[in-house]
Write an enzyme that holds these catalytic residues in place. Structure first.
Site, PDB file in Angstrom:
ATOM      1  N   GLU A 117       7.466  -6.573   1.025  1.00 38.85           N
ATOM      2  CA  GLU A 117       6.261  -6.408   1.855  1.00 38.85           C
ATOM      3  C   GLU A 117       5.296  -7.583   1.662  1.00 38.85           C
ATOM      4  O   GLU A 117       4.729  -8.097   2.618  1.00 38.85           O
ATOM      5  CB  GLU A 117       5.528  -5.104   1.473  1.00 38.85           C
TER       6      GLU A 117
ATOM      7  N   TYR B 101     -15.071   1.446  -6.915  1.00 35.36           N
ATOM      8  CA  TYR B 101     -16.298   2.244  -6.765  1.00 35.36           C
ATOM      9  C   TYR B 101     -17.172   2.124  -8.009  1.00 35.36           C
ATOM     10  O   TYR B 101     -18.304   2.593  -8.012  1.00 35.36           O
ATOM     11  CB  TYR B 101     -15.930   3.706  -6.465  1.00 35.36           C
TER      12      TYR B 101
ATOM     13  N   LYS C 267       0.861  -1.187   0.000  1.00 32.14           N
ATOM     14  CA  LYS C 267       0.000   0.000   0.000  1.00 32.14           C
ATOM     15  C   LYS C 267       0.893   1.232   0.000  1.00 32.14           C
ATOM     16  O   LYS C 267       1.719   1.420   0.891  1.00 32.14           O
ATOM     17  CB  LYS C 267      -0.900  -0.010   1.234  1.00 32.14           C
TER      18      LYS C 267
ATOM     19  N   LYS D  35      -2.198  -1.466  -3.871  1.00 35.14           N
ATOM     20  CA  LYS D  35      -3.068  -0.301  -3.837  1.00 35.14           C
ATOM     21  C   LYS D  35      -2.235   0.965  -3.958  1.00 35.14           C
ATOM     22  O   LYS D  35      -1.241   1.067  -3.243  1.00 35.14           O
ATOM     23  CB  LYS D  35      -3.824  -0.317  -2.506  1.00 35.14           C
TER      24      LYS D  35
HETATM   25  C1  PBG Z   1      -7.480   3.275   5.577  1.00 29.75           C
HETATM   26  C2  PBG Z   1      -7.717   3.236   4.106  1.00 29.75           C
HETATM   27  C3  PBG Z   1      -7.518   4.238   3.146  1.00 29.75           C
HETATM   28  C4  PBG Z   1      -7.999   3.727   1.948  1.00 29.75           C
HETATM   29  C5  PBG Z   1      -8.455   2.431   2.207  1.00 29.75           C
HETATM   30  N1  PBG Z   1      -8.246   2.153   3.532  1.00 29.75           N
HETATM   31  C6  PBG Z   1      -6.987   5.617   3.286  1.00 29.75           C
HETATM   32  C7  PBG Z   1      -5.582   5.869   3.539  1.00 29.75           C
HETATM   33  O1  PBG Z   1      -4.769   4.971   3.752  1.00 29.75           O
HETATM   34  O2  PBG Z   1      -5.230   7.053   3.594  1.00 29.75           O
HETATM   35  C8  PBG Z   1      -8.034   4.460   0.632  1.00 29.75           C
HETATM   36  C9  PBG Z   1      -9.089   4.024  -0.319  1.00 29.75           C
HETATM   37  C10 PBG Z   1      -9.378   4.955  -1.435  1.00 29.75           C
HETATM   38  O3  PBG Z   1      -8.714   5.995  -1.642  1.00 29.75           O
HETATM   39  O4  PBG Z   1     -10.324   4.652  -2.158  1.00 29.75           O
HETATM   40  N2  PBG Z   1      -6.164   3.381   5.974  1.00 29.75           N
END
Ligand code: PBG
Length: 323
Positions: A233, A313, A195, A248
């Site tokens: 990771e 989405y 992430k 992500k």
């Molecule tokens: C929680 C989380 C986030 C997203 C998913 N889980 C935000 C972040 O890490 O700042 C982002 C999802 C999106 O932008 O659609 N930590």
């Protein structure tokens, strides 16, 4: 004249042939829809930067879930907006927390919809960071205990899959041990393994009211410049017990998805995040991009790169287009 001997166009001249040799097929079964639950009753508030997505109270979420299931989408991922926040993010692991209550209501109303819960503290902490703060930064090991408590409390309330998104070191192991010690050894973990600290999360922070109140998330989320680090990771999360690994965001990180898919044999998920959605929708609204084609192309390409599952989405619109 030297005429071409092999002509790739032969297999492109009819839709029947094109569809027979198509290498990637998108199905609603690949899709997971994100749902944002908020307090109250009969609340359905559109998220400004994410048209067509809402903050919804539990009664509305239940209705939404019936619709999602009837479109052939097998799963949702739940995010909560708690009624109040504190330093320790206690709303995340409260027995009567917003996500816990939503899980119980959805489970009884729509039993065969798969319920995934995002496990993180940023929606629940007053400072908006993903864990407990000490000396101006997130304290990794103290946060692990809170994350494990949250995961267990979601499992008890009916979560089918636990999806930690906090990026603390060692959290998959701590969550796995806690679930196992409490007889949830059959509950899978979908880890947000790679992430990135991405600017593409902008609209989500409005949707989940989770913007950090100081600093940013670069001391725990990954540097967008790094690919090899993603492999490390993912390997760690697999060693610690992850069942599905996620990359992500999705579209700007297709190389990472591809490498994770080729180097590991676990199912791979990708998250087409809020900013990817917002950018595509904004261009569609200006008449600059063709809506339906953009939805299907972006998702097909994320799958082609290696994602077995896609959180998006666009899930509802894509499922309609695919039916
Ligand atoms: C929680 C989380 C986030 C997203 C998913 N889980 C935000 C972040 O890490 O700042 C982002 C999802 C999106 O932008 O659609 N930590």
């Amino acid at each position: 004249m030297d005429r071409p001997y092999y002509r790739p166009r032969r297999l492109r001249s009819h839709e029947t042939v094109r569809s027979m040799v198509r290498e990637t097929r998108l199905s609603p079964l690949n899709l997971i829809y994100p749902v944002f639950v908020c307090p109250g009753e009969r609340v359905k508030r559109e998220i400004a930067a994410m048209p067509g997505n809402y903050n919804m109270s539990i009664d509305q979420v239940v209705e939404e879930c019936r619709g999602i299931k009837s479109l052939g989408i097998p799963a949702i991922i739940l995010f909560g907006l708690p009624p109040s926040k504190d330093e320790m993010g206690s709303g995340a692991y409260a027995d009567e927390g917003i996500v816990q209550e939503a899980l119980r209501s959805i489970k009884s109303a729509v039993p065969d919809l798969l319920l995934i819960t995002d496990v993180c503290l940023c929606e629940y902490t007053s400072h908006g960071h993903c864990g407990q703060i000490r000396d101006g930064d997130v304290d990794n090991d103290a946060t692990l205990l809170l994350l494990a408590k949250t995961a267990l409390s979601y499992a008890r309330a009916g979560a089918d899959i636990i999806a930690p998104s906090d990026m603390m070191d060692g959290r998959v192991r701590t969550i796995r041990q806690t679930l196992d010690e409490n007889h949830f050894e059959r509950t899978p973990i979908l880890s947000y393994a790679a992430k990135y600290a991405s600017a593409f999360y902008g609209p989500f922070r409005e949707a989940a009211d989770s913007a950090p109140q100081f600093g940013d998330r670069r001391s725990y989320q990954m540097d967008p410049a790094n690919q090899r680090e993603a492999i490390r990771e993912v390997a760690l999360d697999i060693e610690e017990g992850a069942d599905i690994v996620m990359v992500k965001p999705a579209m700007p990180y297709l190389d990472v998805i591809y490498r994770v898919k080729t180097e590991f044999d676990l199912p791979v998920a990708a998250y087409q995040v809020s900013g990817e959605y917002a950018a595509l929708v904004a261009a569609q609204r200006n008449g600059w991009l063709e809506k339906d084609r953009i939805i299907l192309e972006s998702l097909t390409c994320i799958k082609r790169a290696g994602a077995d599952l896609i959180i998006t989405y666009f899930a509802k619109e894509a499922a309609k287009l695919l039916s």
